[in-house]
Design a protein around this motif. Structure first.
Motif, PDB file in Angstrom:
ATOM      1  N   ARG A   1     -62.416 -48.503  59.996  1.00  0.00           N
ATOM      2  CA  ARG A   1     -62.474 -49.949  60.214  1.00  0.00           C
ATOM      3  C   ARG A   1     -63.350 -50.625  59.178  1.00  0.00           C
ATOM      4  O   ARG A   1     -62.990 -51.651  58.603  1.00  0.00           O
ATOM      5  CB  ARG A   1     -63.013 -50.236  61.626  1.00  0.00           C
TER       6      ARG A   1
ATOM      7  N   GLN B   1     -58.601 -54.726  60.141  1.00  0.00           N
ATOM      8  CA  GLN B   1     -59.284 -54.028  61.235  1.00  0.00           C
ATOM      9  C   GLN B   1     -58.283 -53.424  62.216  1.00  0.00           C
ATOM     10  O   GLN B   1     -58.482 -52.309  62.704  1.00  0.00           O
ATOM     11  CB  GLN B   1     -60.221 -54.987  61.976  1.00  0.00           C
ATOM     12  N   VAL B   2     -57.228 -54.163  62.505  1.00  0.00           N
ATOM     13  CA  VAL B   2     -56.217 -53.670  63.440  1.00  0.00           C
ATOM     14  C   VAL B   2     -55.461 -52.492  62.826  1.00  0.00           C
ATOM     15  O   VAL B   2     -55.214 -51.478  63.502  1.00  0.00           O
ATOM     16  CB  VAL B   2     -55.239 -54.793  63.826  1.00  0.00           C
TER      17      VAL B   2
ATOM     18  N   THR C   1     -57.973 -60.312  64.843  1.00  0.00           N
ATOM     19  CA  THR C   1     -58.120 -58.935  65.321  1.00  0.00           C
ATOM     20  C   THR C   1     -57.831 -58.835  66.805  1.00  0.00           C
ATOM     21  O   THR C   1     -57.146 -57.904  67.252  1.00  0.00           O
ATOM     22  CB  THR C   1     -59.552 -58.432  65.042  1.00  0.00           C
TER      23      THR C   1
ATOM     24  N   GLY D   1     -54.786 -56.852  68.160  1.00  0.00           N
ATOM     25  CA  GLY D   1     -55.232 -55.675  68.892  1.00  0.00           C
ATOM     26  C   GLY D   1     -54.635 -55.610  70.288  1.00  0.00           C
ATOM     27  O   GLY D   1     -54.249 -54.529  70.763  1.00  0.00           O
TER      28      GLY D   1
ATOM     29  N   GLY E   1     -59.244 -59.533  59.361  1.00  0.00           N
ATOM     30  CA  GLY E   1     -58.825 -59.378  60.752  1.00  0.00           C
ATOM     31  C   GLY E   1     -57.636 -58.452  60.889  1.00  0.00           C
ATOM     32  O   GLY E   1     -57.600 -57.568  61.750  1.00  0.00           O
TER      33      GLY E   1
ATOM     34  N   THR F   1     -65.854 -57.443  67.438  1.00  0.00           N
ATOM     35  CA  THR F   1     -64.657 -56.604  67.543  1.00  0.00           C
ATOM     36  C   THR F   1     -64.897 -55.382  68.416  1.00  0.00           C
ATOM     37  O   THR F   1     -64.132 -55.103  69.352  1.00  0.00           O
ATOM     38  CB  THR F   1     -64.199 -56.148  66.141  1.00  0.00           C
TER      39      THR F   1
END
Length: 257
Positions: A156, A145-146, A85, A89, A142, A186
């Motif tokens: 998310r 989430q992005v 992430t 990110g 991971g 995160t």
């Protein structure tokens, strides 16, 4: 101040429900006035503080359980998921991504996400209940989430939970636990990065810090209530009710905004 408190309330209630807190904030700001990306990200940290308190015993167990192979393996997979992430990110941030200023993409993401939840739940219903967290699952969470951050309205928590379920973690409370635990580093990291970025640009003085603090505290209080309720709910229910809510809200937004 009242508007800030209301946004904190919305954030806390929606951060852990698979209905998109960022999407709801953007919708609320359509009427209450646009807030900075820093405001929208930092008040999420208040909600994450709430989940930290809810899972405090589990976090202590993981932090002190390195001699236990099971606890160590789980912690390493959380770390790997966060690393994915964080790296992706930062790439997204370097590319200059900004939250949308219109409601239409949020509405579309709400509808598509709702349909996806219904399909995943239909698939999960035919699977045996499984509680194993694999390395492939950790990486997928991971990435999810992005993607949720790039498409506001996705959620998310929803992206993390349903990525986990698709990769075999069909026990809903266990999938929610992994999604919530990975959300702790995160969101705290996202808040820190955004704050430092704004500090370097000399923009901290323009932020209404009193309102931001009040909204963050409100987010923490309501987030605690929200996550406790959700954990009890998913122990005996599926996520279909949230899918229905997402689809209905998305249709209303497209029709009237």
């Amino acid at each position: 101040m009242l508007e800030a408190l209301l946004l904190g309330l919305i954030e806390g209630l929606t951060e852990f429900l698979p209905i998109s807190s960022t999407g709801h904030l953007l919708i609320a700001e359509h009427w209450l006035g646009r807030r900075s990306d820093l405001f929208n990200i930092v008040i999420q940290a208040g909600a994450i503080l709430a989940v930290t308190l809810v899972y405090r015993h589990r976090l202590v167990e993981l932090a002190t359980g390195w001699r236990d192979p099971v606890a160590r393996d789980y912690s390493l997979k959380l770390a790997a998921s966060f690393a994915v992430t964080a790296v992706l990110g930062l790439v997204v941030k370097k590319l200059g991504y900004k939250l949308p200023e219109t409601v239409t993409p949020v509405a579309l993401a709400l509808i598509l996400g709702g349909v996806a939840i219904l399909l995943i739940e239909l698939w999960a219903k035919r699977q045996e209940v499984a509680v194993d967290v694999t390395w492939k699952l950790a990486i997928a969470v991971g990435v999810a989430q992005v993607l949720a951050g790039v498409f506001p309205g996705t959620s998310r928590s929803a992206a993390a939970i349903f990525a986990a379920m698709l990769l075999g973690l069909t026990d809903r409370p266990k999938a929610a636990e992994f999604a919530f635990l990975i959300g702790i580093p995160t969101m705290f990291a996202a808040s820190a990065v955004e704050t430092l970025s704004l500090a370097r640009a000399g923009g901290l003085a323009d932020e209404p810090w009193g309102e931001l603090l009040a909204a963050t505290l409100m987010s923490a209080l309501t987030g605690f209530v929200s996550v406790k309720w959700l954990l009890r709910y998913v122990a005996t229910h599926n996520f279909n009710v949230f899918a229905g809510y997402r689809i209905a809200l998305g249709v209303v937004l497209l029709a009237f905004l």
